[in-house]
Design a protein around this motif. Sequence first.
Motif, PDB file in Angstrom:
ATOM      1  N   VAL A  71    -120.703 -10.787  18.761  1.00 35.48           N
ATOM      2  CA  VAL A  71    -121.907 -10.807  18.787  1.00 35.48           C
ATOM      3  C   VAL A  71    -122.099  -9.252  19.203  1.00 35.48           C
ATOM      4  N   ALA A  72    -121.483  -8.756  20.210  1.00 39.90           N
ATOM      5  CA  ALA A  72    -121.638  -7.475  20.740  1.00 39.90           C
ATOM      6  C   ALA A  72    -121.505  -6.143  20.010  1.00 39.90           C
ATOM      7  N   GLY A  73    -120.391  -6.568  19.010  1.00 44.62           N
ATOM      8  CA  GLY A  73    -120.110  -5.570  18.044  1.00 44.62           C
ATOM      9  C   GLY A  73    -121.352  -5.136  17.112  1.00 44.62           C
ATOM     10  N   SER A  74    -122.107  -5.925  16.455  1.00 48.72           N
ATOM     11  CA  SER A  74    -123.325  -5.670  15.706  1.00 48.72           C
ATOM     12  C   SER A  74    -124.413  -5.392  16.454  1.00 48.72           C
ATOM     13  N   ALA A  84    -125.753  -5.325  25.785  1.00 46.17           N
ATOM     14  CA  ALA A  84    -124.456  -6.028  25.886  1.00 46.17           C
ATOM     15  C   ALA A  84    -123.964  -5.916  27.097  1.00 46.17           C
ATOM     16  N   LEU A  85    -123.949  -4.812  27.921  1.00 44.93           N
ATOM     17  CA  LEU A  85    -123.267  -4.586  28.978  1.00 44.93           C
ATOM     18  C   LEU A  85    -123.953  -5.385  30.064  1.00 44.93           C
ATOM     19  N   ALA A  86    -125.330  -5.541  30.075  1.00 37.88           N
ATOM     20  CA  ALA A  86    -126.079  -6.494  31.090  1.00 37.88           C
ATOM     21  C   ALA A  86    -125.702  -7.843  30.901  1.00 37.88           C
ATOM     22  N   GLY A 118    -118.556 -13.202  28.601  1.00 38.38           N
ATOM     23  CA  GLY A 118    -118.968 -11.953  29.384  1.00 38.38           C
ATOM     24  C   GLY A 118    -118.317 -10.872  29.242  1.00 38.38           C
ATOM     25  N   GLY A 119    -116.998 -11.195  29.306  1.00 36.32           N
ATOM     26  CA  GLY A 119    -116.038 -10.132  29.250  1.00 36.32           C
ATOM     27  C   GLY A 119    -115.821  -9.216  27.716  1.00 36.32           C
ATOM     28  N   GLY A 120    -116.200 -10.275  26.744  1.00 35.40           N
ATOM     29  CA  GLY A 120    -116.303  -9.709  25.589  1.00 35.40           C
ATOM     30  C   GLY A 120    -117.376  -8.750  25.082  1.00 35.40           C
ATOM     31  N   PHE A 121    -118.428  -9.100  25.861  1.00 37.06           N
ATOM     32  CA  PHE A 121    -119.737  -8.427  25.747  1.00 37.06           C
ATOM     33  C   PHE A 121    -119.249  -6.937  26.370  1.00 37.06           C
ATOM     34  N   ILE A 123    -116.614  -5.221  27.061  1.00 36.73           N
ATOM     35  CA  ILE A 123    -115.527  -4.452  26.671  1.00 36.73           C
ATOM     36  C   ILE A 123    -115.801  -3.711  25.497  1.00 36.73           C
ATOM     37  N   VAL A 124    -116.467  -4.234  24.656  1.00 29.72           N
ATOM     38  CA  VAL A 124    -117.243  -3.645  23.284  1.00 29.72           C
ATOM     39  C   VAL A 124    -118.083  -2.685  23.671  1.00 29.72           C
ATOM     40  N   ALA A 125    -118.910  -3.031  24.682  1.00 29.65           N
ATOM     41  CA  ALA A 125    -120.016  -1.964  25.160  1.00 29.65           C
ATOM     42  C   ALA A 125    -119.465  -0.706  25.846  1.00 29.65           C
ATOM     43  N   VAL A 126    -118.326  -0.973  26.633  1.00 35.39           N
ATOM     44  CA  VAL A 126    -117.526   0.346  27.146  1.00 35.39           C
ATOM     45  C   VAL A 126    -116.915   1.253  25.998  1.00 35.39           C
ATOM     46  N   TYR A 127    -116.081   0.430  25.139  1.00 35.78           N
ATOM     47  CA  TYR A 127    -115.597   1.252  23.849  1.00 35.78           C
ATOM     48  C   TYR A 127    -116.688   2.149  23.186  1.00 35.78           C
ATOM     49  N   VAL A 128    -117.881   1.458  22.940  1.00 36.85           N
ATOM     50  CA  VAL A 128    -118.743   2.311  22.103  1.00 36.85           C
ATOM     51  C   VAL A 128    -119.554   3.517  23.059  1.00 36.85           C
ATOM     52  N   VAL A 129    -119.571   3.184  24.481  1.00 32.53           N
ATOM     53  CA  VAL A 129    -120.059   4.358  25.445  1.00 32.53           C
ATOM     54  C   VAL A 129    -118.691   5.541  25.099  1.00 32.53           C
ATOM     55  N   ILE A 130    -117.681   5.071  25.093  1.00 32.52           N
ATOM     56  CA  ILE A 130    -116.246   6.016  24.841  1.00 32.52           C
ATOM     57  C   ILE A 130    -116.779   6.751  23.756  1.00 32.52           C
ATOM     58  N   GLY A 131    -116.777   6.060  22.658  1.00 32.43           N
ATOM     59  CA  GLY A 131    -117.011   6.705  21.102  1.00 32.43           C
ATOM     60  C   GLY A 131    -118.131   7.408  21.156  1.00 32.43           C
TER      61      GLY A 131
END
Length: 481
Positions: A71-74, A84-86, A118-121, A123-131
């Motif tokens: 869900v967080a990816g899209s 997604a982070l919230a 919640g962790g799934g949401f 970690i994807v948000a963190v990766y996107v922030v880094i990218g």
Amino acid sequence: MKKTASKAARAMSPELRPLIIGILAIITCAAFEAMAVVTAMPSVARELSGESSYGLAFSMYLTASLLGTVVAGSWCDRKGPRPALAVGLSLMILGLLAAGAAPDFWLVTVGRAVSGLGGGFMIVAVYVVIGRSFPQRVQPVVFGWLAAAWVVPGLIGPVIAGFVTEQFGWRWVFLGVSPIVLAAVVIVWPKTRGLGPIDSPEAGSAAARVVRGFALAGGVFAAQWAVVRLADAESPSAAAVSALVLLAVAGIVVVLIVLPALLPKGTLVLARGLPSIIATRGIVNVAFFGVEAFIPLMLVSSRGIDPGTAGLTLSAAALGWSAGSFVQARVTFGRQWLLVAGSSVLSLSLGGFVLATAVEAPLWVLVATWGISGSAMGMALSSASVLVLKLSAESEQGRNSAALQISDQLGGVVGTAGAGALFALLHDPSNPGHVPTFVAIWLALWVFTAAGIVSGLRGARFPDAGPGLTPSKSMEGTVPA
């Protein structure tokens, strides 16, 4: 050395420094939560009579993470990482509180599932922030720092969790982590305000991914629940066995149907390049996390070691993981070959861990050996993260990061659920510390390290080019075979 120092300086430039501090705070808290919970779980299982379902408490966390990740990816691609982070923060805290207050072990498992969602949401948000925030040339340094964020939790997390468990009870391990996670997200939240959506994928495509995410999580849940119940049942009727077998098969079939659409084309058959890079993450996770989930239980039940001391193996793995990631940030040759090196070192170290467990070697031998396994994981997984972002167009970093996390979490589910099923099948309630039971589990998981070497070799075969050459197909197996 100067080149690496220059990269580190750019990553900690004044405009990026607050963001990296916030990200590191989130990862540090996630690491502490993981270390604390694993350390406390033997006490939880003993008090709530949940030994036979011990593996479910870990695999259900990862199963729910699969859904959150999809869900967080899209969502991150359409809305940016902040929503997604919230949501991830809220769910993780809710799950921790639920597990800490649970009167029965199955409710602890439910709480772990909510935290996993919640962790799934998150970690994807963190990766996107880094990218989105850090130049590609400094991303290896950032991922190295993320691994280093596990050092302090790895050193003090098991000790603190063991002390809290013994002095105040395991419930306070769950309850005490909640405000720490909240504080970490509060730090990074203001720094992500400018990270809005990059593109606007069709709503139907995003909705289809969500449906597939639910189907994937449901299939994984059905399969692992059926397998654990089948292994744990005492003299089950033929009808019960048939029903559980059918449920497990149905769950696996659902997973095999929906999974290919959530991963790069060719991932399941180890196509060269990006697909195999993502597959390698999942394969090595099967072995590593399946073993690690049961190490504290083995030490507590077979050797009578207190939870805090048993957690030293986890501390060693965290330190090794950081060292391995530190090494990958400083390589000058093809980063993809670290996938092969990491898988190979993991295979050798896990083989040594099997032998050390079988002969009941001193604790320090187990600690040192598992530390080497951690270094192999840090080397391979951090490199895979960098490579996936490198091969992804900016508008697809959310979906590709989600695919990477799906592989991670599915590997962890297979490892922990499989280990849990073997434990439920083999363990003797009158002799919970029976060492051969754990040796059998370690050996079964060791097979996946060999598969990781093969997958790493396939992943290493890709052209040295970024997403600019193939921006529209990074989720479709664009790397030439």
